[in-house]
Design a protein around this motif. Structure first.
Motif, mmCIF file in Angstrom:
data_model
loop_
_atom_site.group_PDB
_atom_site.id
_atom_site.type_symbol
_atom_site.label_atom_id
_atom_site.label_comp_id
_atom_site.label_asym_id
_atom_site.label_seq_id
_atom_site.Cartn_x
_atom_site.Cartn_y
_atom_site.Cartn_z
ATOM 1 N N UNK A 32 42.639 63.457 81.947
ATOM 2 C CA UNK A 32 41.811 62.644 82.843
ATOM 3 C C UNK A 32 42.189 61.176 82.708
ATOM 4 N N UNK A 33 42.371 60.714 81.469
ATOM 5 C CA UNK A 33 42.751 59.325 81.233
ATOM 6 C C UNK A 33 44.125 59.021 81.835
ATOM 7 N N UNK A 34 45.040 59.958 81.690
ATOM 8 C CA UNK A 34 46.376 59.763 82.250
ATOM 9 C C UNK A 34 46.327 59.693 83.775
ATOM 10 N N UNK A 35 45.511 60.551 84.392
ATOM 11 C CA UNK A 35 45.408 60.520 85.857
ATOM 12 C C UNK A 35 44.803 59.204 86.328
ATOM 13 N N UNK A 60 39.356 43.048 75.618
ATOM 14 C CA UNK A 60 39.928 44.335 75.239
ATOM 15 C C UNK A 60 40.334 45.126 76.466
ATOM 16 N N UNK A 61 41.419 45.837 76.338
ATOM 17 C CA UNK A 61 41.873 46.664 77.457
ATOM 18 C C UNK A 61 41.059 47.958 77.466
ATOM 19 N N UNK A 62 40.287 48.121 78.527
ATOM 20 C CA UNK A 62 39.476 49.319 78.730
ATOM 21 C C UNK A 62 39.866 49.885 80.092
ATOM 22 N N UNK A 63 40.286 51.119 80.122
ATOM 23 C CA UNK A 63 40.790 51.723 81.353
ATOM 24 C C UNK A 63 39.798 51.610 82.503
ATOM 25 N N UNK A 64 38.534 51.882 82.238
ATOM 26 C CA UNK A 64 37.527 51.846 83.304
ATOM 27 C C UNK A 64 37.371 50.436 83.884
ATOM 28 N N UNK A 67 35.551 59.845 87.390
ATOM 29 C CA UNK A 67 36.116 61.184 87.447
ATOM 30 C C UNK A 67 37.631 61.121 87.344
ATOM 31 N N UNK A 68 38.268 62.148 87.873
ATOM 32 C CA UNK A 68 39.725 62.238 87.865
ATOM 33 C C UNK A 68 40.321 61.418 89.004
ATOM 34 N N UNK A 96 47.873 52.138 88.101
ATOM 35 C CA UNK A 96 49.250 51.670 88.316
ATOM 36 C C UNK A 96 49.645 51.736 89.791
ATOM 37 N N UNK A 97 49.214 52.781 90.494
ATOM 38 C CA UNK A 97 49.497 52.882 91.933
ATOM 39 C C UNK A 97 48.797 51.773 92.713
#
Length: 172
Positions: free
Chosen positions: A7-10, A116-120, A89-90, A16-17
């Motif tokens: 899920x994190x990778x998606x 801090x780098x947080x994906x969300x 979600x994904x 990135x897109x």
């Protein structure tokens, strides 16, 4: 655990897109509406920004402060929106309607006040329809139009520098 990594990778791929196709469209319009994105584990003083907006003579009722928290049971204030990892979600899908409306709102400026780098948080920043994005983190410079590299505790330095650059850019 494996699903969480997928899920994190998606979601990283989604960010990135978004950043690869981003067309900076900063215009010469004056700033009227501001949104602030915070990480509550780093900074949680919401009122500092409300006072700052008044100092800049920006008094729109559309200003919004949104905070990310890892704790779902955080006590919610009636005037602040909080979101957590469960709201994602994904493939960049947002499950929280308030958060989705925050992303879709075309604010004049988005202030991302977290280090801090947080994906969300990166997802929200990248997906936001804000015209001018300001950050304090150099983790991924593609996210922002202006980076003011200060420590979180130096909020007064940040406010002075932001005001200076907004005046230079003729945004105030």
């Amino acid at each position: 655990m494996i699903l969480k990594a997928f899920k994190e990778k998606s979601n990283r791929k989604y960010v990135n897109n978004l950043l690869a196709t981003r067309q900076p469209a900063v215009n010469n319009n004056k700033i009227k509406t501001i949104a602030v994105l915070l990480n509550t584990s780093e900074f949680h003083e919401f009122e500092v920004f409300r006072v700052y907006f008044k100092e800049l003579n920006l008094s729109s009722p559309k200003h919004k402060i949104v905070a990310f928290t890892l704790d779902d049971k955080l006590e919610h204030n009636k005037w602040n929106t909080h979101f957590s990892p469960k709201d994602f979600g994904w493939k960049g899908k947002i499950k929280n309607l308030d958060l989705q409306s925050f992303i879709d709102e075309p604010y004049d400026m988005l202030i991302c006040f977290f280090k801090n780098e947080v994906l969300q948080l990166n997802m929200i920043t990248a997906a936001s329809k804000a015209n001018f994005k300001v950050g304090i983190s150099r983790n991924d410079e593609r996210l922002y139009d202006l980076i003011i590299d200060v420590n979180l505790k130096d909020i007064n330095v940040f406010k002075q520098e932001l005001k200076k650059y907004l005046n230079i850019l003729n945004k105030l």
